[in-house]
Motif scaffolding. Structure first.
Motif, mmCIF file in Angstrom:
data_model
loop_
_atom_site.group_PDB
_atom_site.id
_atom_site.type_symbol
_atom_site.label_atom_id
_atom_site.label_comp_id
_atom_site.label_asym_id
_atom_site.label_seq_id
_atom_site.Cartn_x
_atom_site.Cartn_y
_atom_site.Cartn_z
ATOM 1 N N VAL A 172 -5.547 14.205 -16.167
ATOM 2 C CA VAL A 172 -5.283 13.628 -14.846
ATOM 3 C C VAL A 172 -5.780 12.191 -14.780
ATOM 4 O O VAL A 172 -6.911 11.893 -15.205
ATOM 5 C CB VAL A 172 -5.962 14.466 -13.739
ATOM 6 C CG1 VAL A 172 -5.726 13.839 -12.365
ATOM 7 C CG2 VAL A 172 -5.438 15.892 -13.753
ATOM 8 N N LYS A 173 -4.939 11.316 -14.240
ATOM 9 C CA LYS A 173 -5.306 9.923 -14.018
ATOM 10 C C LYS A 173 -4.981 9.517 -12.584
ATOM 11 O O LYS A 173 -4.059 10.064 -11.968
ATOM 12 C CB LYS A 173 -4.554 8.997 -14.978
ATOM 13 C CG LYS A 173 -4.979 9.100 -16.434
ATOM 14 C CD LYS A 173 -4.233 8.086 -17.289
ATOM 15 C CE LYS A 173 -4.668 8.164 -18.749
ATOM 16 N NZ LYS A 173 -3.942 7.170 -19.590
ATOM 17 N N SER A 174 -5.736 8.551 -12.080
ATOM 18 C CA SER A 174 -5.448 7.931 -10.799
ATOM 19 C C SER A 174 -4.785 6.592 -11.041
ATOM 20 O O SER A 174 -5.251 5.802 -11.864
ATOM 21 C CB SER A 174 -6.728 7.721 -9.977
ATOM 22 O OG SER A 174 -7.173 8.932 -9.410
ATOM 23 N N PHE A 175 -3.696 6.347 -10.308
ATOM 24 C CA PHE A 175 -2.979 5.076 -10.394
ATOM 25 C C PHE A 175 -3.087 4.388 -9.042
ATOM 26 O O PHE A 175 -2.643 4.930 -8.030
ATOM 27 C CB PHE A 175 -1.512 5.304 -10.770
ATOM 28 C CG PHE A 175 -1.337 5.865 -12.152
ATOM 29 C CD1 PHE A 175 -1.045 5.027 -13.223
ATOM 30 C CD2 PHE A 175 -1.475 7.229 -12.399
ATOM 31 C CE1 PHE A 175 -0.895 5.532 -14.509
ATOM 32 C CE2 PHE A 175 -1.330 7.745 -13.677
ATOM 33 C CZ PHE A 175 -1.041 6.890 -14.731
ATOM 34 N N TYR A 176 -3.682 3.209 -9.047
ATOM 35 C CA TYR A 176 -3.829 2.430 -7.825
ATOM 36 C C TYR A 176 -2.692 1.421 -7.751
ATOM 37 O O TYR A 176 -2.569 0.541 -8.615
ATOM 38 C CB TYR A 176 -5.177 1.712 -7.803
ATOM 39 C CG TYR A 176 -6.356 2.656 -7.692
ATOM 40 C CD1 TYR A 176 -6.946 2.918 -6.464
ATOM 41 C CD2 TYR A 176 -6.870 3.295 -8.819
ATOM 42 C CE1 TYR A 176 -8.016 3.792 -6.357
ATOM 43 C CE2 TYR A 176 -7.942 4.169 -8.722
ATOM 44 C CZ TYR A 176 -8.515 4.409 -7.484
ATOM 45 O OH TYR A 176 -9.574 5.273 -7.378
ATOM 46 N N LEU A 177 -1.850 1.571 -6.736
ATOM 47 C CA LEU A 177 -0.672 0.739 -6.585
ATOM 48 C C LEU A 177 -0.857 -0.247 -5.434
ATOM 49 O O LEU A 177 -1.282 0.140 -4.340
ATOM 50 C CB LEU A 177 0.560 1.605 -6.311
ATOM 51 C CG LEU A 177 0.808 2.784 -7.256
ATOM 52 C CD1 LEU A 177 2.087 3.500 -6.853
ATOM 53 C CD2 LEU A 177 0.871 2.321 -8.700
ATOM 54 N N ARG A 178 -0.530 -1.507 -5.695
ATOM 55 C CA ARG A 178 -0.542 -2.512 -4.639
ATOM 56 C C ARG A 178 0.897 -2.964 -4.404
ATOM 57 O O ARG A 178 1.453 -3.751 -5.167
ATOM 58 C CB ARG A 178 -1.415 -3.715 -5.018
ATOM 59 C CG ARG A 178 -1.557 -4.735 -3.871
ATOM 60 C CD ARG A 178 -2.561 -5.830 -4.205
ATOM 61 N NE ARG A 178 -3.914 -5.330 -4.342
ATOM 62 C CZ ARG A 178 -4.732 -5.086 -3.325
ATOM 63 N NH1 ARG A 178 -4.320 -5.288 -2.077
ATOM 64 N NH2 ARG A 178 -5.954 -4.644 -3.546
ATOM 65 N N PRO A 179 1.541 -2.447 -3.353
ATOM 66 C CA PRO A 179 2.943 -2.778 -3.103
ATOM 67 C C PRO A 179 3.085 -4.170 -2.494
ATOM 68 O O PRO A 179 2.129 -4.731 -1.951
ATOM 69 C CB PRO A 179 3.385 -1.704 -2.110
ATOM 70 C CG PRO A 179 2.121 -1.371 -1.364
ATOM 71 C CD PRO A 179 1.010 -1.494 -2.375
ATOM 72 N N GLN A 180 4.300 -4.691 -2.578
ATOM 73 C CA GLN A 180 4.561 -5.987 -1.941
ATOM 74 C C GLN A 180 4.358 -5.892 -0.442
ATOM 75 O O GLN A 180 3.868 -6.828 0.189
ATOM 76 C CB GLN A 180 5.986 -6.445 -2.255
ATOM 77 C CG GLN A 180 6.191 -6.853 -3.711
ATOM 78 C CD GLN A 180 7.607 -7.355 -3.954
ATOM 79 O OE1 GLN A 180 8.544 -7.014 -3.239
ATOM 80 N NE2 GLN A 180 7.765 -8.161 -4.989
ATOM 81 N N LYS A 181 4.757 -4.750 0.135
ATOM 82 C CA LYS A 181 4.565 -4.533 1.563
ATOM 83 C C LYS A 181 3.898 -3.185 1.752
ATOM 84 O O LYS A 181 4.530 -2.140 1.606
ATOM 85 C CB LYS A 181 5.901 -4.579 2.308
ATOM 86 C CG LYS A 181 5.745 -4.451 3.821
ATOM 87 C CD LYS A 181 7.087 -4.558 4.523
ATOM 88 C CE LYS A 181 6.910 -4.445 6.044
ATOM 89 N NZ LYS A 181 8.220 -4.528 6.741
ATOM 90 N N TRP A 182 2.624 -3.194 2.084
ATOM 91 C CA TRP A 182 1.884 -1.953 2.291
ATOM 92 C C TRP A 182 2.175 -1.405 3.679
ATOM 93 O O TRP A 182 2.202 -2.148 4.666
ATOM 94 C CB TRP A 182 0.390 -2.212 2.137
ATOM 95 C CG TRP A 182 -0.479 -0.986 2.213
ATOM 96 C CD1 TRP A 182 -0.776 -0.127 1.205
ATOM 97 C CD2 TRP A 182 -1.175 -0.493 3.370
ATOM 98 N NE1 TRP A 182 -1.615 0.871 1.651
ATOM 99 C CE2 TRP A 182 -1.869 0.673 2.962
ATOM 100 C CE3 TRP A 182 -1.274 -0.927 4.691
ATOM 101 C CZ2 TRP A 182 -2.653 1.404 3.847
ATOM 102 C CZ3 TRP A 182 -2.046 -0.191 5.573
ATOM 103 C CH2 TRP A 182 -2.736 0.961 5.144
ATOM 104 N N ARG A 183 2.408 -0.117 3.755
ATOM 105 C CA ARG A 183 2.650 0.548 5.035
ATOM 106 C C ARG A 183 1.536 1.545 5.306
ATOM 107 O O ARG A 183 1.121 2.278 4.413
ATOM 108 C CB ARG A 183 4.002 1.267 5.025
ATOM 109 C CG ARG A 183 5.201 0.340 4.959
ATOM 110 C CD ARG A 183 6.493 1.143 4.955
ATOM 111 N NE ARG A 183 7.668 0.284 5.027
ATOM 112 C CZ ARG A 183 8.229 -0.287 3.974
ATOM 113 N NH1 ARG A 183 7.719 -0.078 2.764
ATOM 114 N NH2 ARG A 183 9.291 -1.059 4.106
ATOM 115 N N PHE A 184 1.080 1.557 6.549
ATOM 116 C CA PHE A 184 0.043 2.508 6.932
ATOM 117 C C PHE A 184 0.563 3.932 6.717
ATOM 118 O O PHE A 184 1.733 4.219 6.915
ATOM 119 C CB PHE A 184 -0.353 2.319 8.395
ATOM 120 C CG PHE A 184 -1.366 3.326 8.876
ATOM 121 C CD1 PHE A 184 -2.708 3.165 8.583
ATOM 122 C CD2 PHE A 184 -0.958 4.442 9.588
ATOM 123 C CE1 PHE A 184 -3.649 4.105 9.010
ATOM 124 C CE2 PHE A 184 -1.883 5.389 10.013
ATOM 125 C CZ PHE A 184 -3.218 5.209 9.723
#
Length: 234
Positions: free
Chosen positions: A12-24
């Motif tokens: 198991v791995k965690s992937f931290y994603l930073r999108p161009q537009k973050w939505r709550f």
């Protein structure tokens, strides 16, 4: 874009994603991840968000490597920091919790089904005030417990959160844990730890896991209207 990758367990791995537009998002919701091969073949899978909604700008996805999976092997073996993924969402409106929903809460996770429940745990810790939470987490062995150190730290803090582990192929390490699968007596022990009947119960895991646990809950007299389930089909 993948900003960070962290190993949780051997599979198991965690992937931290930073999108161009973050939505709550609300704790318990999921994102759809889509991959497109050079020949145009597309595959899409849903992954629950494990991060706390207050962590603006990032989504944390928990991905278990499945031997026959179409997306998880790529994420585990090929994807790297800086890669861009196609992501849609967040989605989901039933398996969610916010402070206005109140508590107490009984959370029951099987394997990587901890992901949406971890978001609920983190959110309740951040904004839930005095909401009591008991998490009963099932894993094969001690080393397969996802978020083990973070959850142990929360448990030790004594701020209304309690952790119990169900290890199906290992011996219990702590008095409150069990070296067996989740059964009715273990659920009764979780209720005793909570002290009162839960306002809401969340169960997340594989189809067989959810079926077995909800069956025990109904046998114990739980109101089906207070039990929310999320099933991982792959």
């Amino acid at each position: 874009m993948i900003e960070r990758i962290e190993t949780q367990t051997a599979k198991v791995k965690s992937f931290y994603l930073r999108p161009q537009k973050w939505r709550f998002f609300r704790a318990g919701q999921h994102l759809d991840v889509r991959l497109t091969a050079p020949d145009g073949y597309e595959v899409q899978r849903s992954y629950s968000v494990a991060s706390e909604p207050g962590l603006a700008g990032l989504y944390e996805l928990v991905v278990e490597r499945l031997k026959d999976g179409e997306i998880s092997p790529f994420l585990h073996d090929v994807a790297a920091v800086g890669d861009v993924l196609e992501v849609r969402g967040p989605f989901g409106g039933h398996f969610v919790w916010n402070a206005a929903d109140g508590g107490p809460l009984l959370l029951i996770a099987g394997g990587s089904g901890i992901a949406p429940l971890m978001s609920i745990v983190r959110h309740s810790t951040a904004v839930g005030g005095d909401v009591a939470v008991v998490l009963l987490q099932a894993a094969r062995t001690w080393n397969d417990v996802i978020y083990r150190e973070e959850l142990h730290a929360l448990d030790a803090a004594g701020a209304g959160f309690a952790l119990m582990l169900s290890l199906s192929r290992d011996a219990a390490r702590r008095p409150q844990d069990a070296g067996r699968r989740i059964d009715a007596p273990l659920l009764e022990a979780a209720l005793a730890r909570l002290g009162v009947a839960p306002r809401l119960t969340f169960v997340c895991g594989s189809n067989p896991f959810v079926e077995a646990v909800t069956g025990h809950l109904l046998d114990l007299g739980f109101d089906p209207q207070t039990v929310r389930t999320e099933r991982f089909g792959w």
